[in-house]
Design an enzyme around this catalytic site. Structure first.
Site, PDB file in Angstrom:
ATOM      1  N   ASP A  47       0.848  -1.198   0.000  1.00 48.31           N
ATOM      2  CA  ASP A  47       0.000   0.000   0.000  1.00 48.31           C
ATOM      3  C   ASP A  47       0.881   1.245   0.000  1.00 48.31           C
ATOM      4  O   ASP A  47       1.642   1.481   0.935  1.00 48.31           O
ATOM      5  CB  ASP A  47      -0.896   0.000   1.243  1.00 48.31           C
ATOM      6  CG  ASP A  47      -1.855   1.187   1.278  1.00 48.31           C
ATOM      7  OD1 ASP A  47      -3.014   1.010   0.869  1.00 48.31           O
ATOM      8  OD2 ASP A  47      -1.446   2.289   1.703  1.00 48.31           O
ATOM      9  N   TYR A  52       3.074   9.717  -0.580  1.00 45.87           N
ATOM     10  CA  TYR A  52       4.135   9.166   0.272  1.00 45.87           C
ATOM     11  C   TYR A  52       5.512   9.401  -0.368  1.00 45.87           C
ATOM     12  O   TYR A  52       6.536   9.334   0.328  1.00 45.87           O
ATOM     13  CB  TYR A  52       3.956   7.660   0.528  1.00 45.87           C
ATOM     14  CG  TYR A  52       2.684   7.257   1.242  1.00 45.87           C
ATOM     15  CD1 TYR A  52       1.855   8.195   1.859  1.00 45.87           C
ATOM     16  CD2 TYR A  52       2.290   5.913   1.302  1.00 45.87           C
ATOM     17  CE1 TYR A  52       0.677   7.812   2.487  1.00 45.87           C
ATOM     18  CE2 TYR A  52       1.130   5.528   1.945  1.00 45.87           C
ATOM     19  CZ  TYR A  52       0.317   6.479   2.525  1.00 45.87           C
ATOM     20  OH  TYR A  52      -0.842   6.082   3.156  1.00 45.87           O
ATOM     21  N   LYS A  77      -2.608   5.931  -4.394  1.00 49.87           N
ATOM     22  CA  LYS A  77      -3.678   6.908  -4.133  1.00 49.87           C
ATOM     23  C   LYS A  77      -3.376   8.239  -4.803  1.00 49.87           C
ATOM     24  O   LYS A  77      -2.213   8.687  -4.775  1.00 49.87           O
ATOM     25  CB  LYS A  77      -3.824   7.147  -2.615  1.00 49.87           C
ATOM     26  CG  LYS A  77      -3.872   5.853  -1.806  1.00 49.87           C
ATOM     27  CD  LYS A  77      -3.993   6.071  -0.318  1.00 49.87           C
ATOM     28  CE  LYS A  77      -3.737   4.780   0.450  1.00 49.87           C
ATOM     29  NZ  LYS A  77      -2.332   4.528   0.802  1.00 49.87           N
ATOM     30  N   HIS A 110      -7.230   9.692  -2.247  1.00 47.24           N
ATOM     31  CA  HIS A 110      -6.651   9.594  -0.895  1.00 47.24           C
ATOM     32  C   HIS A 110      -7.535  10.246   0.157  1.00 47.24           C
ATOM     33  O   HIS A 110      -7.638   9.756   1.290  1.00 47.24           O
ATOM     34  CB  HIS A 110      -5.268  10.240  -0.892  1.00 47.24           C
ATOM     35  CG  HIS A 110      -4.354   9.721   0.161  1.00 47.24           C
ATOM     36  ND1 HIS A 110      -2.992   9.714   0.023  1.00 47.24           N
ATOM     37  CD2 HIS A 110      -4.586   9.193   1.389  1.00 47.24           C
ATOM     38  CE1 HIS A 110      -2.440   9.193   1.107  1.00 47.24           C
ATOM     39  NE2 HIS A 110      -3.388   8.873   1.950  1.00 47.24           N
TER      40      HIS A 110
HETATM   41  N1  LIG Z   1      -5.573   6.215   3.430  1.00 50.35           N
HETATM   42  C1  LIG Z   1      -5.035   6.954   4.361  1.00 50.35           C
HETATM   43  O1  LIG Z   1      -5.375   8.144   4.541  1.00 50.35           O
HETATM   44  C2  LIG Z   1      -4.021   6.345   5.283  1.00 50.35           C
HETATM   45  C3  LIG Z   1      -3.674   7.012   6.471  1.00 50.35           C
HETATM   46  C4  LIG Z   1      -2.755   6.400   7.332  1.00 50.35           C
HETATM   47  C5  LIG Z   1      -2.222   5.156   6.986  1.00 50.35           C
HETATM   48  N2  LIG Z   1      -2.566   4.549   5.801  1.00 50.35           N
HETATM   49  C6  LIG Z   1      -1.971   3.247   5.403  1.00 50.35           C
HETATM   50  O2  LIG Z   1      -2.057   2.346   6.474  1.00 50.35           O
HETATM   51  C7  LIG Z   1      -0.743   1.902   6.828  1.00 50.35           C
HETATM   52  C8  LIG Z   1      -0.680   1.653   8.290  1.00 50.35           C
HETATM   53  O3  LIG Z   1      -0.910   2.870   8.999  1.00 50.35           O
HETATM   54  P1  LIG Z   1      -0.194   3.142  10.367  1.00 50.35           P
HETATM   55  O4  LIG Z   1       1.254   3.220  10.145  1.00 50.35           O
HETATM   56  O5  LIG Z   1      -0.871   4.291  11.007  1.00 50.35           O
HETATM   57  O6  LIG Z   1      -0.546   1.746  11.072  1.00 50.35           O
HETATM   58  P2  LIG Z   1      -0.563   1.019  12.423  1.00 50.35           P
HETATM   59  O7  LIG Z   1      -0.389  -0.399  12.068  1.00 50.35           O
HETATM   60  O8  LIG Z   1      -1.736   1.448  13.223  1.00 50.35           O
HETATM   61  O9  LIG Z   1       0.737   1.566  13.183  1.00 50.35           O
HETATM   62  C9  LIG Z   1       2.032   1.260  12.789  1.00 50.35           C
HETATM   63  C10 LIG Z   1       2.949   1.645  13.902  1.00 50.35           C
HETATM   64  O10 LIG Z   1       2.769   0.737  14.948  1.00 50.35           O
HETATM   65  C11 LIG Z   1       4.003   0.439  15.525  1.00 50.35           C
HETATM   66  N3  LIG Z   1       4.052  -1.004  15.675  1.00 50.35           N
HETATM   67  C12 LIG Z   1       3.590  -1.936  14.836  1.00 50.35           C
HETATM   68  N4  LIG Z   1       3.801  -3.170  15.322  1.00 50.35           N
HETATM   69  C13 LIG Z   1       4.409  -3.008  16.483  1.00 50.35           C
HETATM   70  C14 LIG Z   1       4.869  -3.917  17.452  1.00 50.35           C
HETATM   71  N5  LIG Z   1       4.736  -5.242  17.284  1.00 50.35           N
HETATM   72  N6  LIG Z   1       5.446  -3.395  18.535  1.00 50.35           N
HETATM   73  C15 LIG Z   1       5.586  -2.058  18.699  1.00 50.35           C
HETATM   74  N7  LIG Z   1       5.158  -1.157  17.793  1.00 50.35           N
HETATM   75  C16 LIG Z   1       4.584  -1.622  16.704  1.00 50.35           C
HETATM   76  C17 LIG Z   1       5.095   0.864  14.564  1.00 50.35           C
HETATM   77  O11 LIG Z   1       5.946   1.721  15.267  1.00 50.35           O
HETATM   78  P3  LIG Z   1       7.494   1.871  14.817  1.00 50.35           P
HETATM   79  O12 LIG Z   1       7.519   2.457  13.463  1.00 50.35           O
HETATM   80  O13 LIG Z   1       8.027   2.788  15.858  1.00 50.35           O
HETATM   81  O14 LIG Z   1       8.060   0.493  14.866  1.00 50.35           O
HETATM   82  C18 LIG Z   1       4.369   1.584  13.463  1.00 50.35           C
HETATM   83  O15 LIG Z   1       4.820   2.905  13.308  1.00 50.35           O
HETATM   84  C19 LIG Z   1       0.177   3.023   6.349  1.00 50.35           C
HETATM   85  O16 LIG Z   1       1.490   2.609   6.190  1.00 50.35           O
HETATM   86  C20 LIG Z   1      -0.484   3.388   5.050  1.00 50.35           C
HETATM   87  O17 LIG Z   1      -0.132   2.461   4.043  1.00 50.35           O
HETATM   88  C21 LIG Z   1      -3.454   5.122   4.976  1.00 50.35           C
END
Ligand SMILES: NC(=O)c1ccc[n+]([C@@H]2O[C@H](COP(=O)([O-])OP(=O)(O)OC[C@H]3O[C@@H](n4cnc5c(N)ncnc54)[C@H](OP(=O)(O)O)[C@@H]3O)[C@@H](O)[C@H]2O)c1
Length: 214
Positions: A47, A52, A77, A110
């Site tokens: 994704d 990005y 997106k 997006h």
């Molecule tokens: N459409 C949109 O508007 C939109 C918006 C936001 C996101 N997205 C998509 O969704 C994806 C995921 O979003 P998100 O990054 O907010 O997701 P998330 O899965 O809620 O959070 C990811 C964060 O959780 C931490 N993490 C994950 N596993 C862990 C573990 N086992 N132990 C400790 N920390 C852990 C990581 O921290 P560390 O990095 O510090 O390890 C990472 O930064 C994005 O990459 C993107 O592709 C889309």
């Protein structure tokens, strides 16, 4: 079969792998290794987003993994800020070039508004007319075989109603923030009733949920 390879069927018949590698907040040089590592270890869905700015890193990661393009599902997106036909077409062509691919599996709008206007309140400004323009570009790119499926992200119920009313073309997906404590039930039921897949992003609250013992 691992859950990484399990799929849902979109309303246009395309299969989408249930789990994706999210690449938000990963710049191009840093995107290469995680993409390669994920693909070599069973992920089949990446994704990304024009906003990005990491498509070239993902391209290098795909190349380094040795996995064939046809075995990978790529979501990208159109920027929230790109609210005209030409800007949307430009985003699509940039991504095709930067990812070095002839097609993108799923392209989303997006955000229904430029990001600076976005919030979850019903009173936020809307860009219905502009989204129709963007959608027109996406429908056309899909007809040209450049996109296999098209959808939206961060849309609410009114954003969807306006888009379908104006164009008659239903999105395949709405990618929304969805996690424990933020489940957006009104949006989820409305999209499910309309056979539009709800895709969760930030399902760990961008990591914050892991700090909550409960
Ligand atoms: N459409 C949109 O508007 C939109 C918006 C936001 C996101 N997205 C998509 O969704 C994806 C995921 O979003 P998100 O990054 O907010 O997701 P998330 O899965 O809620 O959070 C990811 C964060 O959780 C931490 N993490 C994950 N596993 C862990 C573990 N086992 N132990 C400790 N920390 C852990 C990581 O921290 P560390 O990095 O510090 O390890 C990472 O930064 C994005 O990459 C993107 O592709 C889309």
């Amino acid at each position: 079969m691992s859950i990484l390879q399990e799929t849902y069927h979109l309303n246009n018949g395309v299969s989408i792998p249930k789990i994706a590698l999210g690449t938000w907040q990963i710049a191009t040089p840093d995107a290469v290794h995680p993409t390669e590592f994920a693909l070599k270890n069973g992920y089949v869905h990446i994704d990304t987003a024009h906003g990005y700015g990491n498509a070239k890193g993902i391209r290098e990661g795909i190349k380094a993994s040795g996995v064939k393009r046809e075995d990978i599902f790529i979501t990208s997106k159109v920027r929230g800020e790109s609210k005209s036909y030409h800007e949307a077409m430009g985003n699509i062509h940039d991504d095709l070039e930067d990812l070095n691919t002839d097609y993108i599996d799923l392209m989303l709008i997006h955000c229904p508004t430029p990001w600076r206007f976005f919030n979850h309140k019903p009173t936020r400004p809307h860009f219905y007319k502009e989204n129709v323009e963007v959608w027109r570009a996406m429908v056309e790119a899909k007809e040209q075989g450049l996109l296999r499926a098209i959808g939206v992200s961060n849309f609410n119920v009114d954003d969807l109603k306006q888009l379908i009313e104006a164009t008659g073309v239903k999105p395949a997906v709405n990618q929304i923030r969805f996690s424990i404590g933020h489940t957006q039930p009104e949006i989820v039921s409305f999209y499910q009733e309309n056979d539009i897949l709800i895709e969760a992003y930030s399902s760990l609250g961008t990591g914050r949920l892991l700090e909550n013992e409960a």
